[in-house]
Design a protein around this motif. Structure first.
Motif, short mmCIF file in Angstrom:
data_model
loop_
_atom_site.label_atom_id
_atom_site.label_comp_id
_atom_site.label_asym_id
_atom_site.label_seq_id
_atom_site.Cartn_x
_atom_site.Cartn_y
_atom_site.Cartn_z
N HIS A 86 -4.99 11.76 -8.35
CA HIS A 86 -4.35 12.13 -9.62
C HIS A 86 -3.07 12.94 -9.43
O HIS A 86 -2.94 13.67 -8.44
CB HIS A 86 -5.31 12.96 -10.49
N SER A 87 -2.18 12.84 -10.41
CA SER A 87 -1.01 13.73 -10.45
C SER A 87 -1.46 15.08 -10.96
O SER A 87 -2.63 15.26 -11.35
CB SER A 87 0.04 13.15 -11.40
N MET A 88 -0.54 16.03 -11.02
CA MET A 88 -0.88 17.36 -11.49
C MET A 88 -1.35 17.36 -12.94
O MET A 88 -2.09 18.23 -13.37
CB MET A 88 0.32 18.30 -11.32
N SER A 89 -0.93 16.36 -13.70
CA SER A 89 -1.34 16.30 -15.11
C SER A 89 -2.56 15.42 -15.32
O SER A 89 -3.04 15.27 -16.44
CB SER A 89 -0.19 15.76 -15.97
N GLY A 90 -3.06 14.79 -14.25
CA GLY A 90 -4.28 14.00 -14.38
C GLY A 90 -4.07 12.51 -14.46
O GLY A 90 -5.02 11.75 -14.66
N ARG A 91 -2.84 12.04 -14.29
CA ARG A 91 -2.59 10.59 -14.29
C ARG A 91 -3.04 9.98 -12.97
O ARG A 91 -2.85 10.60 -11.91
CB ARG A 91 -1.11 10.29 -14.49
N VAL A 92 -3.61 8.80 -13.02
CA VAL A 92 -4.05 8.13 -11.79
C VAL A 92 -2.83 7.49 -11.12
O VAL A 92 -2.16 6.64 -11.70
CB VAL A 92 -5.12 7.05 -12.08
N LEU A 93 -2.53 7.94 -9.89
CA LEU A 93 -1.36 7.46 -9.15
C LEU A 93 -1.73 6.38 -8.14
O LEU A 93 -0.95 5.47 -7.87
CB LEU A 93 -0.70 8.62 -8.41
N GLY A 94 -2.92 6.50 -7.56
CA GLY A 94 -3.34 5.56 -6.52
C GLY A 94 -4.79 5.84 -6.15
O GLY A 94 -5.50 6.59 -6.83
N PHE A 95 -5.23 5.25 -5.01
CA PHE A 95 -6.62 5.38 -4.60
C PHE A 95 -6.73 5.54 -3.09
O PHE A 95 -5.88 5.09 -2.32
CB PHE A 95 -7.42 4.13 -4.99
N GLY A 96 -7.83 6.18 -2.70
CA GLY A 96 -8.27 6.17 -1.31
C GLY A 96 -9.61 5.45 -1.31
O GLY A 96 -10.45 5.73 -2.17
N GLY A 97 -9.78 4.52 -0.38
CA GLY A 97 -11.04 3.78 -0.33
C GLY A 97 -11.68 3.89 1.04
O GLY A 97 -11.00 3.69 2.06
N ARG A 98 -12.98 4.20 1.08
CA ARG A 98 -13.68 4.32 2.38
C ARG A 98 -14.63 3.15 2.54
O ARG A 98 -15.44 2.87 1.66
CB ARG A 98 -14.47 5.63 2.43
N ILE A 99 -14.53 2.50 3.70
CA ILE A 99 -15.42 1.37 3.98
C ILE A 99 -16.78 1.89 4.43
O ILE A 99 -16.87 2.96 5.05
CB ILE A 99 -14.79 0.43 5.05
N LEU A 100 -17.85 1.19 4.08
CA LEU A 100 -19.20 1.68 4.40
C LEU A 100 -19.89 0.83 5.48
O LEU A 100 -20.97 1.17 5.94
CB LEU A 100 -20.07 1.69 3.13
N THR A 101 -19.23 -0.27 5.89
CA THR A 101 -19.81 -1.10 6.97
C THR A 101 -19.24 -0.68 8.32
O THR A 101 -18.29 0.10 8.38
CB THR A 101 -19.47 -2.59 6.72
N ASN A 102 -19.77 -1.21 9.38
CA ASN A 102 -19.30 -0.88 10.73
C ASN A 102 -18.29 -1.91 11.24
O ASN A 102 -18.29 -2.26 12.42
CB ASN A 102 -20.48 -0.77 11.71
N ASP A 103 -17.45 -2.39 10.36
CA ASP A 103 -16.43 -3.38 10.74
C ASP A 103 -15.33 -2.68 11.54
O ASP A 103 -14.54 -1.90 10.99
CB ASP A 103 -15.85 -4.03 9.48
#
Length: 657
Positions: A212-229
């Motif tokens: 989020h930005s300082m005002s709470g707008r969604v700017l982007g994402f971080g995604g974590r993989i859960l498999t052992n690929d």
């Protein structure tokens, strides 16, 4: 479409100092507040907020306006979005009209990207809670990390299905365009050899952390993989785009900003889960650099809220030396920095999870070292008994000290370093002087180059002089804004002939409101403001002052476009620039305007008349040069204007050559 009644409610409820206080650390300065500019890199405050006038002005960038203008400038909101943000902040009910596909298409590019990002966050969150794979895989992972339902919902965490285009297809079905799904990086589009395109979800099969930005707008994402690929990256971030610049964003700043300002300290960690776990444990003034090297822009985000940063490092010392560069950057920004390391094998996430709030706070208090103590202890271990390495270590530490802008702090740290490293202060001062000399030489070279440019400008005959007409018209707008509804006794000047047959100006006292006096005087002389912006503001002001007995600047601003709002705020806040210099401390006491409003109005109108007469005389003189016939009538007109100009200037106590 938002109703005018709702907009009026929002303007009435919103307090400019409260809203801006969420983004900038403000300190009381007389009847105003001041802080560091959120738009430029500065160390001395030039940003002023007036609770009385409900406006702000940034003297370093020239920007200014009301509370809505701030959100539009700082957060790049559209006008309706700024109203919606304020309505949410002040619990004002607002009628939301669902956007049609056509309206979505008409939204501008950046706005479309924000809309897509916000839709994606809601989609991933819904997938986490409402689908079987979401609950079985995503929710289970977050629960294993020790996050409660409340924490998961607070941070808007989610899950992206392990399917090639589950999100993309759903978004397209909802009317979102592929162009913006691709530009935000949520969808990857690849051209096929046959000319077809293949599209798939970037975050396929990952748990999602919205940024989020300082005002709470969604700017982007971080995604974590859960498999052992092994081929896939463990963490994947949104790519850089028009709304997401990772070097300018800190994870968690939206949730932490108020706590940072309140505690006057910011804990800086590396990862998303570090932030979430610490906040869940009760330590809310924490943000993360999201795995990227710390940047000056990220530090400046914190600098608006506090001068104090405590950097938290994992117990693993492998990456500590690389992280020291971040400390130098923090010092360069004139901030105070401490460092705290966790026990071997622990990080902020694991330590917060396994300790109570009280134990966590106590550990941070007892183990946070001043940067110089931390740096010396770390580098001395590396240097051991090697004199060359030891000399390099000392030079490295002095180099860090050289980054500090404050001279007293520099001296204190030199003394501290001398004591720890068992070396004379004189040697350290000499080393510091060498480093400073190099910097001074580079700065001098830059100044000489700038001076050459200045010389060219200084001697340029095309450089504009002060526009007197512009300044006077600006002053008229200022007087109407500040004193328009005030009743005053004015000294009117009536042109009469005395017993000797000479023209003289005789004073007459009249009582009127400031706006009435200004309007009648300008109308009587058939004077129209020449600046189109001022002319528009002037007529809107006269109309508003005439219609409303309880005229307020804030209400007036709500009816103007953003260009006019910026102009009006610049006019109103100009005098506040001098408050920044704290003249009274230097025993200089500027005269307050309200002490002589009638005189100020009278002198401004008189000066405007004189300036117009002077311009008229100049034009008549040019006419005589162009004409070869009899100029007697023109010369007579010039003489009359010269006589009137002399009388007006005498009244203003000015001597004409």
């Amino acid at each position: 479409m938002i109703s005018k009644t709702t907009i009026d409610q929002v303007y009435e409820a919103a307090r400019v100092e409260e809203v801006i206080g969420d983004f900038v650390q403000l300190k009381k300065s007389g009847s105003n507040f001041k802080g560091l500019s959120p738009f430029t890199d500065e160390r001395t405050p030039s940003f002023m907020v007036s609770p009385v006038k409900q406006i702000w002005k940034d003297f370093s960038s020239g920007k200014g306006g009301n509370v809505v203008a701030f959100l539009m400038e700082h957060e790049h909101f559209t006008y309706p979005e700024a109203i919606r943000y304020l309505a949410k902040k002040y619990n004002i009910e607002i009628d939301e009209i669902e956007q049609t596909s056509e309206e979505k298409e008409q939204a501008n590019e950046k706005e479309s990207m924000y809309l897509v990002s916000e839709y994606a966050q809601k989609y991933f969150e819904k997938t986490l809670w409402d689908t079987e794979p979401g609950k079985a895989i995503g929710l289970t992972y977050f629960k294993e990390r020790g996050f409660t339902d409340e924490t998961i919902k607070k941070f808007g965490l989610g899950y992206s299905l392990d399917e090639w285009e589950a999100f993309t297809q759903t978004a397209l079905n909802e009317g979102y365009q592929l162009e913006f799904l691709e530009k935000t990086g949520l969808t990857i589009v690849k051209e096929q050899t046959a000319g077809d395109t293949k599209r798939f979800d970037r975050f396929k099969g990952r748990v999602m952390f919205p940024i989020h930005s300082m005002s709470g707008r969604v700017l982007g994402f971080g995604g974590r993989i859960l498999t052992n690929d092994k081929k896939a990256a463990k963490y994947l971030n949104s790519p850089e785009n028009d709304i997401y610049h990772k070097s300018k964003v800190l994870y968690g700043i939206y949730y932490a900003k108020q706590a940072i300002a309140k505690e006057d300290n910011c804990f800086l960690v590396e990862g998303y889960t570090d932030v979430i776990q610490m906040v869940q444990r009760g330590v809310e003034n924490v943000v993360a650099s999201s795995g990227t090297a710390l940047t000056p822009e990220q530090i400046r985000l914190i600098n608006r809220l506090t001068k104090n940063i405590t950097v938290l490092f994992d117990g693993d010392a492998a990456g500590l030396r690389a992280s020291l560069r971040g400390i130098d950057l923090i010092l360069e920004q004139g901030m105070n920095v401490k460092v705290c390391t966790f026990p071997e094998g622990e990080d902020p996430d694991s330590f917060s999870k396994s300790n109570t709030y009280e134990d966590l706070v106590l550990y941070l208090e007892e183990n946070a070292k001043d940067f110089i103590q931390f740096k010396t202890s770390l580098l001395v271990k590396e240097a051991a008994n090697d004199p060359i390495k030891r000399a390099d270590t000392i030079r490295d530490i002095v180099n860090s000290i050289s980054k500090i802008p404050d001279r007293i702090q520099k001296e204190v740290y030199i003394q501290e370093c001398a004591k720890i490293m068992q070396i004379s202060e004189e040697v350290l001062y000499n080393t510091l002087a060498q480093i400073n000399k190099k910097e001074v030489n580079e700065a001098s070279k830059k100044i000489r180059q700038e001076q050459k440019v200045f010389e060219v400008v200084k001697n340029d005959p095309l450089v504009e002089k002060v526009d007197v007409q512009y300044e006077l018209e600006r002053k008229i707008i200022e007087m109407l804004l500040l004193y328009g509804n005030q009743k005053q006794k004015f000294e009117d000047l009536v042109l009469k002939e005395n017993e000797e047959g000479e023209l003289v100006l005789e004073p007459e006292i009249v009582e009127a409101k400031v706006y009435e006096k200004v309007y009648l005087d300008l109308q009587e002389d058939e004077i129209e403001l020449s600046n189109e912006q001022f002319k528009s503001i002037y007529y809107k002001l006269i109309e508003s002052l005439n219609e409303k007995e309880d005229f307020s600047v804030n209400t007036f601003l709500s009816g103007l476009n953003q260009e006019m709002v910026s102009e009006v705020s610049s006019i109103l806040m100009e005098e506040e620039q001098y408050v920044l210099h704290d003249w009274e401390r230097r025993e200089i006491y500027p005269k307050e305007k309200q002490l002589g409003v009638a005189q100020l109005v009278g002198e401004t109108i008189l000066t405007l008349r004189c300036n117009l007469i002077k311009n008229r005389i100049r034009k008549l003189q040019e006419k005589t040069q162009d004409q070869h016939d009899d100029n007697s009538e023109i010369l007579e007109e010039i003489m009359n204007y010269l006589q009137l100009n002399k009388l007006l200037n005498a009244k203003l106590n000015r001597v004409l050559s």
